[in-house]
Design an enzyme around this catalytic site. Structure first.
Site, PDB file in Angstrom:
ATOM      1  N   TRP A 177     116.907   6.552  23.237  1.00 38.70           N
ATOM      2  CA  TRP A 177     115.927   7.349  23.980  1.00 38.70           C
ATOM      3  C   TRP A 177     114.582   7.204  23.257  1.00 38.70           C
ATOM      4  O   TRP A 177     114.506   7.386  22.040  1.00 38.70           O
ATOM      5  CB  TRP A 177     116.309   8.838  24.035  1.00 38.70           C
ATOM      6  N   GLU A 233     118.986   6.604  27.748  1.00 45.34           N
ATOM      7  CA  GLU A 233     118.689   7.930  28.300  1.00 45.34           C
ATOM      8  C   GLU A 233     117.305   7.967  28.935  1.00 45.34           C
ATOM      9  O   GLU A 233     116.317   7.620  28.299  1.00 45.34           O
ATOM     10  CB  GLU A 233     118.771   8.968  27.165  1.00 45.34           C
ATOM     11  N   LYS A 283     114.102  10.017  31.148  1.00 45.06           N
ATOM     12  CA  LYS A 283     113.455  11.320  31.066  1.00 45.06           C
ATOM     13  C   LYS A 283     112.336  11.398  32.102  1.00 45.06           C
ATOM     14  O   LYS A 283     111.791  10.374  32.504  1.00 45.06           O
ATOM     15  CB  LYS A 283     112.884  11.515  29.658  1.00 45.06           C
ATOM     16  N   ASP A 297     120.651  13.262  30.849  1.00 44.49           N
ATOM     17  CA  ASP A 297     120.471  14.549  30.169  1.00 44.49           C
ATOM     18  C   ASP A 297     120.055  15.505  31.282  1.00 44.49           C
ATOM     19  O   ASP A 297     119.080  15.231  32.002  1.00 44.49           O
ATOM     20  CB  ASP A 297     119.383  14.391  29.098  1.00 44.49           C
ATOM     21  N   HIS A 311     116.437  16.431  32.125  1.00 40.34           N
ATOM     22  CA  HIS A 311     115.467  15.356  32.318  1.00 40.34           C
ATOM     23  C   HIS A 311     115.166  14.989  33.761  1.00 40.34           C
ATOM     24  O   HIS A 311     114.834  13.856  34.060  1.00 40.34           O
ATOM     25  CB  HIS A 311     115.928  14.112  31.555  1.00 40.34           C
ATOM     26  N   HIS A 338     124.164  14.071  28.275  1.00 39.07           N
ATOM     27  CA  HIS A 338     123.682  15.048  27.309  1.00 39.07           C
ATOM     28  C   HIS A 338     123.723  16.373  28.036  1.00 39.07           C
ATOM     29  O   HIS A 338     122.990  16.569  29.008  1.00 39.07           O
ATOM     30  CB  HIS A 338     122.234  14.754  26.893  1.00 39.07           C
ATOM     31  N   ASP A 341     112.412  21.132  30.345  1.00 39.75           N
ATOM     32  CA  ASP A 341     113.434  20.581  29.447  1.00 39.75           C
ATOM     33  C   ASP A 341     113.436  21.377  28.139  1.00 39.75           C
ATOM     34  O   ASP A 341     113.135  20.865  27.074  1.00 39.75           O
ATOM     35  CB  ASP A 341     113.097  19.106  29.186  1.00 39.75           C
ATOM     36  N   ASP A 378     115.804  22.779  26.404  1.00 36.30           N
ATOM     37  CA  ASP A 378     116.919  22.615  25.466  1.00 36.30           C
ATOM     38  C   ASP A 378     117.475  23.930  24.938  1.00 36.30           C
ATOM     39  O   ASP A 378     117.744  24.072  23.744  1.00 36.30           O
ATOM     40  CB  ASP A 378     116.536  21.656  24.325  1.00 36.30           C
ATOM     41  N   ASP A 389     123.319  18.452  23.667  1.00 31.44           N
ATOM     42  CA  ASP A 389     121.950  18.192  23.195  1.00 31.44           C
ATOM     43  C   ASP A 389     121.083  19.410  23.491  1.00 31.44           C
ATOM     44  O   ASP A 389     120.603  19.576  24.608  1.00 31.44           O
ATOM     45  CB  ASP A 389     121.371  16.942  23.885  1.00 31.44           C
TER      46      ASP A 389
HETATM   47  C1  RNT Z   1     114.795  14.282  24.366  1.00 32.60           C
HETATM   48  C2  RNT Z   1     116.165  13.751  24.568  1.00 32.60           C
HETATM   49  C3  RNT Z   1     116.877  13.302  23.334  1.00 32.60           C
HETATM   50  C4  RNT Z   1     116.679  14.240  22.171  1.00 32.60           C
HETATM   51  C5  RNT Z   1     117.503  13.905  20.955  1.00 32.60           C
HETATM   52  C6  RNT Z   1     117.077  14.655  19.752  1.00 32.60           C
HETATM   53  O1  RNT Z   1     114.246  14.834  25.461  1.00 32.60           O
HETATM   54  O2  RNT Z   1     116.931  14.672  25.260  1.00 32.60           O
HETATM   55  O3  RNT Z   1     118.212  13.106  23.616  1.00 32.60           O
HETATM   56  O4  RNT Z   1     116.938  15.569  22.526  1.00 32.60           O
HETATM   57  O5  RNT Z   1     117.481  12.546  20.757  1.00 32.60           O
HETATM   58 ZN    ZN Z   2     119.015  14.249  25.480  1.00 32.67          ZN
END
Ligand code: RNT
Ligand code: ZN
Length: 409
Positions: free
Chosen positions: A178, A219, A221, A252, A255, A279, A287, A289, A319
């Site tokens: 990523w 990955e 985004k 993810d 994303h 993820h 996003d 998290d 994640d």
């Molecule tokens: C970032 C991605 C990625 C990170 C990690 C730390 O938006 O989700 O996966 O969260 O690599």
């Molecule tokens: Zn991620």
């Protein structure tokens, strides 16, 4: 209590024993970066790349030993099979630190020892952020040859380290690429950076590696903080690239645009890919998290995996990073929530529900779905924990650890 639950589910057409057995065998790859707010040990830079942790709850792990201890505490409270998911920024240098373009297996020997002692495999992530060689927010897509070269070498080094993880632990290693690359404001050239990213990935993946040991994932985004106008590794780029190269796409669930859901994307990707990777996170308005909880989308994602008989085709990783609460609790809550969602999916009469859909009986389908929501799910979850020798109450253990260890840091 469990017998009562078993009978209730049997009436709905569900075998709780089968569900518990299946759940035991699902591996969740646990991200190492919740424990220290995504800082790592290699260069001490603050977090960049358009991602952010907020909060300053005491007890952040600041050394490898602390992070390992916190992971151990979390693992002791999480049932089932786990894998350790490392970022390259968690390299452990005994002597002089080396640049990310020069890291080697030896810099991860302590992690291998840690994983082996716990019978775990390791997954890996090259770290294309929080580093002085990120120039103008760009890495593999940078127009600067020197910058691109540095990060290409980093990618290659990480592929080699992934193979070392697989060889040492005897479990395949998933290496996830990523990059944060993008622009805050409207770019004049959208093609150039993507072309450079493609060529850089081509070069990284041109090194020989054992495809039975190393699974490469990519990955995508939609945007990052300070990178709102353009993201090089967009969904279209990453899906197309994965297809072109025969690697594995990674989604993810933070994303995508807010009304898009990963649960609806899984079936399409399963039709065209041997394997897919996830993820699992919780995006609150963006996003963000947040720690994964047992919410509707997490349940829906796991249903898609279970219903499509894809437990052995989906790499499930967590994640998220929350610095505003106890980080060990964040680990346990998040990973247990993934497992609870899996169990919830396994405790559904999936064949019966498909048949109802195909016969057009949406009335009965709705009734069954609603009945399932109040079935004694919690009792089966507790039975699973009991069989795994894990206490249902993890808060007491977390609080004790906070008093004895975290609060002294
Ligand atoms: C970032 C991605 C990625 C990170 C990690 C730390 O938006 O989700 O996966 O969260 O690599
Ligand atoms: Zn991620």
């Amino acid at each position: 209590m469990y017998n009562y639950a078993k009978q209730t589910y049997a009436k709905l057409g569900v075998d709780t024993e089968k569900a518990i057995e299946a759940l035991k065998n699902v591996t969740v790859s646990v991200h190492c970066w919740q424990g220290d707010d995504v800082i790592g040990f290699d260069c001490g830079e603050s977090l960049s790349g358009g991602i952010q942790t907020t909060g300053n709850y005491p007890g952040r792990a600041t050394t490898p030993a602390e992070l390992m201890a916190d992971l151990d505490k979390a693992f002791s409270l999480i049932p089932g099979k786990k894998k350790l998911n490392l970022h390259s920024s968690y390299a452990i240098f005994d002597g002089e630190p080396v640049g990310r373009d020069k890291i080697e297996p030896c810099h991860f020997a302590k992690w291998v020892e840690f994983a082996k002692q716990r019978n775990m495999g390791i997954d890996f992530n090259p770290t294309f952020f929080s580093h002085p060689m990120v120039k103008d927010g760009l890495t593999l897509s940078s127009p600067d040859d020197e910058v691109r070269r540095y990060w290409i070498d980093h990618g290659k080094a990480c592929v080699r380290i992934s193979e070392y993880f697989a060889t040492e632990t005897g479990e395949p290693c998933v290496i996830n690429f990523w990059i944060p690359d993008g622009y805050k404001d409207i770019p004049a050239d959208r093609l150039g950076p993507r072309k450079r990213f493609k060529e850089a990935l081509d070069e990284i993946l041109s090194i020989p590696y054992d495809k039975t040991k190393v699974y490469v994932t990519l990955e995508s985004k939609v945007f990052g903080i300070g990178l709102e106008s353009y993201t090089v590794g967009s969904a279209e780029f990453c899906l197309s690239y994965s297809d072109y190269k025969g690697i594995t796409p990674l989604m993810d669930n933070g994303h995508y645009h807010p009304t898009e859901v990963v649960s609806d994307k899984i079936s399409s990707l399963l039709l065209f890919n041997e394997r897919i990777a996830l993820h699992v996170t919780r995006a609150v308005r963006w996003d963000s998290d947040h720690v994964v909880i047992l919410d509707d989308e997490t349940k829906e994602i796991m249903k898609e995996i279970v219903r499509n008989d894809a437990l052995d085709r989906v790499f499930i990783a967590t994640d998220y990073f929350d610095a505003s609460i106890n980080r060990v609790s964040a680990y346990v809550t998040g990973v247990r929530s993934v497992q609870k969602a899996l169990l919830y999916a396994l405790l559904s009469p999936n064949e019966r529900m498909k048949a109802l859909q195909d016969s057009g009986d949406m009335t009965e389908l709705m009734v069954v779905s609603e009945e399932l929501k109040t079935a004694p799910f919690g009792i089966v979850w507790e039975e699973y924990l009991r069989r795994e020798n894990v206490e249902a109450d993890y808060l007491s253990a977390v609080k004790k650890y906070e008093d004895e260890v975290l609060s002294k840091r």
